[in-house]
Design a protein around this motif. Structure first.
Motif, PDB file in Angstrom:
ATOM      1  N   ASP A 285       0.802  -1.212   0.000  1.00  0.00           N
ATOM      2  CA  ASP A 285       0.000   0.000   0.000  1.00  0.00           C
ATOM      3  C   ASP A 285       0.844   1.275   0.000  1.00  0.00           C
ATOM      4  O   ASP A 285       0.307   2.372   0.084  1.00  0.00           O
ATOM      5  N   LEU A 286       2.165   1.131  -0.059  1.00  0.00           N
ATOM      6  CA  LEU A 286       3.020   2.313  -0.098  1.00  0.00           C
ATOM      7  C   LEU A 286       2.879   3.006  -1.447  1.00  0.00           C
ATOM      8  O   LEU A 286       2.718   2.354  -2.483  1.00  0.00           O
ATOM      9  N   THR A 323       5.954   7.512   7.590  1.00  0.00           N
ATOM     10  CA  THR A 323       4.767   6.814   7.097  1.00  0.00           C
ATOM     11  C   THR A 323       5.087   5.357   6.790  1.00  0.00           C
ATOM     12  O   THR A 323       4.303   4.447   7.103  1.00  0.00           O
ATOM     13  N   SER A 326       5.466   3.275   9.945  1.00  0.00           N
ATOM     14  CA  SER A 326       4.163   3.017  10.543  1.00  0.00           C
ATOM     15  C   SER A 326       3.387   1.974   9.742  1.00  0.00           C
ATOM     16  O   SER A 326       2.792   1.048  10.303  1.00  0.00           O
ATOM     17  N   SER A 327       3.411   2.096   8.394  1.00  0.00           N
ATOM     18  CA  SER A 327       2.653   1.172   7.535  1.00  0.00           C
ATOM     19  C   SER A 327       3.186  -0.246   7.627  1.00  0.00           C
ATOM     20  O   SER A 327       2.426  -1.223   7.618  1.00  0.00           O
TER      21      SER A 327
END
Length: 345
Positions: A285-286, A323, A326-327
C-alpha cells in the motif's frame, strides 16, 4: 541456426576476419584496443544502445553481416527454450518471434544453451528441419557463431549470435577464439551497466526488475518479473511489455497491480525501470515515492542523498519514512530492509 556441422571451438589455426583481415601480428593489439573501447563504453555509454554499440565496435575487428543477442530461458519439461528480451543488427523485428516458434527444433540454439561459455559454430542448413532451413535462408544465417553465458544478475541466460550469408567465409578458429574472449568481457560490463542503471531509481533484487524503452521494448528483464508477466498476461511472449500493461504505463500509472503483486515504475533517465513487489507482502500500500525512499534508505543512502536523488526536501523524505515505518510496523533499518525483501544487505 542450423545443426549441420556444429562444433565447439578450441584453438586458433587460421587467419583473422574476411574482407579486411587483421594481420596475425596485429591481432592482439587490435583486440586490446577493442577491450579498452568496451571499458570506456561501460563507463559513459547509454544503456538503451549499449549492446548495439558494443557489437558494432567488435565488428571492426571481426566482420559479420547480422547479429542477435538477448536473454533466454532453457527448455523445462514440455516448455521449449524461449527468448524473453532481444536486440539485433541487420535482422527484422519479427526475428525473435520467429525463433521462439522454432526453438524446440533448432539444434544449434539448443546446443549453445547446453554448452554455456563455449563458442558454437555451424554452416549450412542441409540437415535442418524444413522450417529451420527456411528460417536460415530467409535471414541469411548460413554461417552462425554463438556464445551463451549465465547472467546471474537476471537469472536467465545471456547470448550473442553472429551470422554471415552463403557466399561468405565460415567463421574461423581465430575468430571464434576472439569472440569467446570478447563475450566474457561484454557479459560482465553489461551486467554492471544494468545494475548501475537500476540503482539510479530502484534498489532490490535485479531478478525482479526490468529496464525498457518508453515504447515498451525490453533492454533487460529479470527472471522473476518475466514469470510474473507471463502469469498475469497469458500468451505474452516477451521482448516487449504486454500491450495492456504498456497502455497503463503511458496513461501515467506509476504503481500498478500485476496479478497478486505490485509493480513499481520509475523514470530512469531516458528509460523506465520496473520493480516487482512481493505477493501479499508488506509494503503493497506504499506510494511509489514512499517505496523509493524506503528502498534507498534501507540500502544505506542518507536522507540528504535521497532528497537530492528524488528531487525532494530532506523534511519530505523524513515524512515519507515515518509513514513507511508506521505502515510496515518496523522499528529500525534492519527490520525495514527485511520487510522490503532486502534482508541480504
Amino acid at each position: 541456426m542450423s545443426p549441420g556441422s556444429r562444433h565447439a571451438s578450441r584453438s586458433p589455426s587460421r587467419t583473422g576476419p574476411p574482407g579486411q583481415p587483421v594481420a596475425r601480428a596485429d591481432l592482439l593489439p587490435a583486440f586490446s584496443a577493442c577491450l579498452l573501447r568496451l571499458h570506456e563504453l561501460a563507463r559513459h555509454g547509454q544503456p538503451a544502445q549499449w549492446l548495439q554499440v558494443a557489437l558494432q565496435e567488435f565488428h571492426g575487428l571481426l566482420p559479420f553481416t547480422s547479429a542477435w543477442w538477448g536473454e533466454n530461458s532453457g527448455a523445462v519439461g514440455p516448455q521449449p527454450a524461449h527468448n524473453w528480451q532481444h536486440g539485433s543488427l541487420g535482422l527484422p523485428p519479427s526475428f525473435a518471434d520467429e525463433w521462439n516458434a522454432l526453438s524446440s527444433v533448432d539444434s544449434f540454439g539448443q546446443g549453445s544453451m547446453a554448452r554455456l561459455g563455449q563458442v558454437c559454430r555451424d554452416s549450412g542448413d542441409a540437415d535442418d528441419p524444413p522450417a529451420v532451413a527456411a528460417f536460415v535462408r530467409r535471414h541469411g544465417l548460413h554461417h552462425a557463431m554463438a556464445v551463451t553465458l549465465e547472467l546471474p544478475v537476471s537469472g536467465l541466460m545471456f547470448f550473442v549470435s553472429l551470422y554471415r550469408p552463403a557466399g561468405q567465409p565460415a567463421f574461423s578458429d581465430d575468430e571464434a577464439l576472439l569472440f569467446g574472449l570478447y563475450l566474457q568481457h561484454l557479459r560482465q560490463h553489461w551486467s554492471d551497466v544494468v545494475q548501475d542503471t537500476l540503482r539510479q531509481s530502484l534498489v532490490g533484487d535485479a531478478r525482479q526488475m526490468a529496464l525498457c524503452q518508453p515504447d515498451g521494448r525490453l533492454l533487460y528483464l529479470g527472471a522473476d518479473l518475466a514469470r510474473a508477466l507471463q502469469q498475469a498476461h497469458p500468451g505474452w511472449r516477451g521482448t516487449q511489455l504486454p500491450a495492456a500493461l504498456l497502455a497503463r504505463l503511458t496513461g501515467g500509472g506509476s504503481a500498478l497491480r500485476l496479478g497478486r503483486q505490485s509493480l513499481a515504475v520509475s523514470a530512469c533517465g531516458e528509460l523506465l525501470a520496473l520493480h516487482l513487489g512481493r505477493p501479499g507482502g508488506p509494503g503493497q500500500d506504499l506510494s511509489p515515492r514512499e517505496r523509493e525512499a524506503a528502498l534507498l534508505y534501507a540500502s544505506g543512502v542518507t536522507y540528504k542523498a535521497i532528497a537530492r536523488q528524488l528531487g525532494l526536501s530532506p523534511a519530505t523524505v523524513r515524512t515519507y519514512l515515518r509513514t513507511v515505518y508506521s505502515s510496515l510496523g518496523v522499528r529500525h533499518k534492519v527490520e525495514l530492509a527485511q520487510a522490503l525483501g532486502l534482508s541480504h544487505r
